[in-house]
Design a protein around this motif. Sequence first.
Motif, short mmCIF file in Angstrom:
data_model
loop_
_atom_site.label_atom_id
_atom_site.label_comp_id
_atom_site.label_asym_id
_atom_site.label_seq_id
_atom_site.Cartn_x
_atom_site.Cartn_y
_atom_site.Cartn_z
N GLN A 20 0.81 -1.21 0.00
CA GLN A 20 0.00 0.00 0.00
C GLN A 20 0.85 1.26 0.00
OE1 GLN A 20 -2.65 -0.50 3.32
NE2 GLN A 20 -3.54 -2.36 2.47
N LEU B 125 -7.82 4.13 -0.63
CA LEU B 125 -6.51 3.65 -0.16
C LEU B 125 -6.41 3.79 1.35
CD1 LEU B 125 -3.76 2.51 -0.87
CD2 LEU B 125 -2.95 4.84 -1.28
N ARG C 149 -5.73 0.68 4.10
CA ARG C 149 -4.76 0.67 5.18
C ARG C 149 -5.43 0.37 6.52
NH1 ARG C 149 0.22 2.02 6.85
NH2 ARG C 149 0.46 3.04 8.86
N TRP D 109 -7.74 -4.64 -2.77
CA TRP D 109 -6.58 -3.98 -3.37
C TRP D 109 -6.47 -4.25 -4.87
CZ3 TRP D 109 -2.96 -6.45 -6.13
CH2 TRP D 109 -2.57 -7.74 -5.81
#
Length: 385
Positions: free
Chosen positions: A243, A279, A283, A306
């Motif tokens: 990431q 995003l 996380r 993802w």
Amino acid sequence: MDFGFTAEDEAFREEAREWLAAHADGAADRRTWERTLGKAGWIGLGWTRGGYGNRTATLTQQVAWAEEYARSGAPPRSGHIGENLLAPTLLAHGSDEQRARFLPPVAAGEELWCQGYSEPGAGSDLAGVRTAAVREGSYYRVTGQKLWTSLAHEADWCFVLTRTDPGSRRHHGLTFLLVPMDQPGRVEVRPIRQLTGTSEFNEVFFDGARARAEHVVGGEGGGWRVAMSLLGFERGVSTLAQQTGFAQELERVVREAVESGAVRDPVVRDRLVRQWAELRVLRWNSLRTLGRSGDAGAPSVAKLLWAGWHQRLGELAMLVRGAAATVGPAPWSAAAPYELDALQHLFLFSRADTIYGGSDQIQRTIIAERVLGLPREPKGRQGAV
């Protein structure tokens, strides 16, 4: 889990950042780089059993190392399959002799590994494995083909899911074998040229390749249990490092949108903001699930999230560039006619994100059956892509 970074974690992060800044730029070939990492003690941070790694680190420190590595611009790892997949599997299922033989060379960066799972006609459907292993005294003879084998052209060893019971079906009769790659005439590696022009993936042909009987992990017939355990290790700390790389790619796309003027388009702005927000969610989800065990659906949820996100980022990268996205970087030369810049590589490589490592269809099936308890698909349709 309260996932926060302590003062000790930040000191560890600073040590990692300084070391990478001093060594990453001067890295030579990838194999030499693995030895450099091993000598400095940066391989095997999460190996908490047996002292086979170099230094030990808490889970949060492992995250700090992975994130700093991704930010540093250091070379792509060749040893991550041995470190992050084979090693946890041997710690969980291997014998003391197997751990003593194989883990120290991985920690030193001396031996590289690849994964022999997917096959023609059985990509994401591991229960459809047909590669056969026949016991002959103190060895097994392995015959069959593996496909999409990452870094097989660099590997010294391959952990191979084989069928040792010729009359077995599906997940029964499978065995997890450790096979040396240096067997001329018995192991052949053929690189697969991708849309990007590179060849990280390979076909591997085993023609009577030999594997020692003591290199069976989890016992003959126990391959399915070991293989499923390994897949659980596949989406760990490295997901957060991934990431970090995604965030760098997103920053590059944003800069491109500003420079090209595409950011003035409200639709483009909306998509950029969505990519950023999603995003952040990725996380937070990874941090939430990292310290949990026994969650059968977490790896599949993470892969679905993802893979789709990264693929959409590649599409957005081409959108903000417009017609210029179809033109390669200058200067063009006959010696290198297929050069790609970073965003073109992102777009082409990300087309495979929803397929490799278990296709989206397979991940949804795992969630449906193992988490939601829905009826299983008819056997003839399992693994269909």
